[in-house]
Scaffold this motif. Sequence first.
Motif, PDB file in Angstrom:
ATOM      1  N   THR A 110       0.773  -1.204  -0.042  1.00 40.58           N
ATOM      2  CA  THR A 110       0.023  -0.120   0.188  1.00 40.58           C
ATOM      3  C   THR A 110       0.768   1.329  -0.086  1.00 40.58           C
ATOM      4  N   VAL A 111       0.455   2.320  -0.827  1.00 39.53           N
ATOM      5  CA  VAL A 111       1.406   3.485  -0.935  1.00 39.53           C
ATOM      6  C   VAL A 111       0.141   4.471  -0.997  1.00 39.53           C
ATOM      7  N   GLN A 112       0.361   5.306   0.215  1.00 41.20           N
ATOM      8  CA  GLN A 112      -0.799   6.331   0.506  1.00 41.20           C
ATOM      9  C   GLN A 112      -0.095   7.686   0.714  1.00 41.20           C
ATOM     10  N   THR A 122       1.836   4.033  -9.340  1.00 44.70           N
ATOM     11  CA  THR A 122       1.634   5.277  -9.994  1.00 44.70           C
ATOM     12  C   THR A 122       0.593   6.114  -9.099  1.00 44.70           C
ATOM     13  N   LEU A 123       1.044   7.432  -8.861  1.00 40.15           N
ATOM     14  CA  LEU A 123       0.151   8.083  -7.842  1.00 40.15           C
ATOM     15  C   LEU A 123       0.184   9.705  -8.541  1.00 40.15           C
ATOM     16  N   THR A 183       9.767  12.798  -8.839  1.00 42.34           N
ATOM     17  CA  THR A 183       9.026  11.989  -9.761  1.00 42.34           C
ATOM     18  C   THR A 183       8.634  10.504  -9.548  1.00 42.34           C
ATOM     19  N   THR A 184      10.044   9.848  -8.862  1.00 38.94           N
ATOM     20  CA  THR A 184      10.218   8.558  -8.853  1.00 38.94           C
ATOM     21  C   THR A 184      10.826   8.218  -7.562  1.00 38.94           C
ATOM     22  N   ILE A 185      10.106   7.569  -6.922  1.00 45.25           N
ATOM     23  CA  ILE A 185      10.697   7.084  -5.408  1.00 45.25           C
ATOM     24  C   ILE A 185      10.648   5.517  -5.148  1.00 45.25           C
ATOM     25  N   ASN A 186      11.835   5.226  -5.159  1.00 44.02           N
ATOM     26  CA  ASN A 186      12.208   3.420  -4.877  1.00 44.02           C
ATOM     27  C   ASN A 186      12.482   3.487  -3.359  1.00 44.02           C
TER      28      ASN A 186
END
Length: 372
Positions: free
Chosen positions: A9-11, A28-29, A56-59
């Motif tokens: 989950t990415v919130q 993608t958010l 814009t990109t987070i790993n």
Amino acid sequence: DQQPLIGTTVQVKGTGTGTITGIDGDYTLPNVDKNAVLVFSSIGFESQEIAVGGRTTINVVLKEAAELLDEVVVIGYGAVKKSDLTSSIATVKGDEITETVTGNAMDALQGKVNGVQVTSGGGPGATPKVLIRGVTTVNGTNPLYVVDGMPVGDNINFLNSNDIASMEVLKDASAAAIYGSRASNGVIIITTKKGSQGKVKITYSGSFAAKDPYQRVPTLGADEFRSTLLGQYAEGTAQGNAVRNILNVYPNQSTNWQDAIYQTGLSTDQNIAVSGKAGFLPYRVSFGYNNERGTLKTASYERYTGAINLSPKFFNDHLSVDINVKGTINNNRFADAGAVGAAAFFDPTKPMYTDNGKYNGCLLYTSPSPRD
């Protein structure tokens, strides 16, 4: 292991905006504020909060929740993490086992595993009855015991409780796939303690206990017994005269047969162990002594145990070798449990020994039947 996590989950923190990762761990958010904070969470892993900071990109690499996933359970084929476990298995740690001072490790399992019934053998050195599947247990027999990967049958009296690191109770039918029909009543896998990697460590534990059968079977004393018989058989009758002749042989004798068969039971359990590492060789050496005197006279149990464990590793820890040597000496004397019931029926007006010191024999009162 740097593997993609599906379903994470990415919130956006503080909002209802969020998503979950796909099969490759991607997500993608849209329309995320550059000052927002993203919360990453997944079952079995520690949650992490990452500030967007205009990126814009987070790993993210999530860490396993060690308190849940690092607990290793022995299942027969080997060892798996508890998070990967699908069958019905209960684990009991060595510290929980040694909380109960007993000569048999299975007695210490009482009340510690749901659904497992442990019935004490009732005397020093007696093997307890263990039922993993309750009334459905085939023929009511004990489960199969496996010690350090070696099946040892249905009795572990040879094993010292202080040498046990953990017990795994395999409850369901999947155990039969590993051990065959021997596992029809379940399997208890026992892992013993190994050598330590640090400095030499010496541990000692000792205990003493006493027990007394304070509650006896209520019976008539000698005077009450005489009064009852004299009242039941009238003087002057054939039976009455026979009763009086019997009672007059020992007119003042009073014997408590239950006191004659019982004693205060004493027990001691002494254990010492030395563990450490000599060069590349981790080792553990232990000795144990257990002595129990039962509450029923002549019942006794004495056991000496010894164990040596060597667990070296070779080829940069790619090869592990475990060497276990265990030995035990048992001296067991069982008392006749029938004496408990017999003592309640013995004649309290008769002495235990004759005048010349010999045992007077089994003296049961029977109704007099004189002959003409």
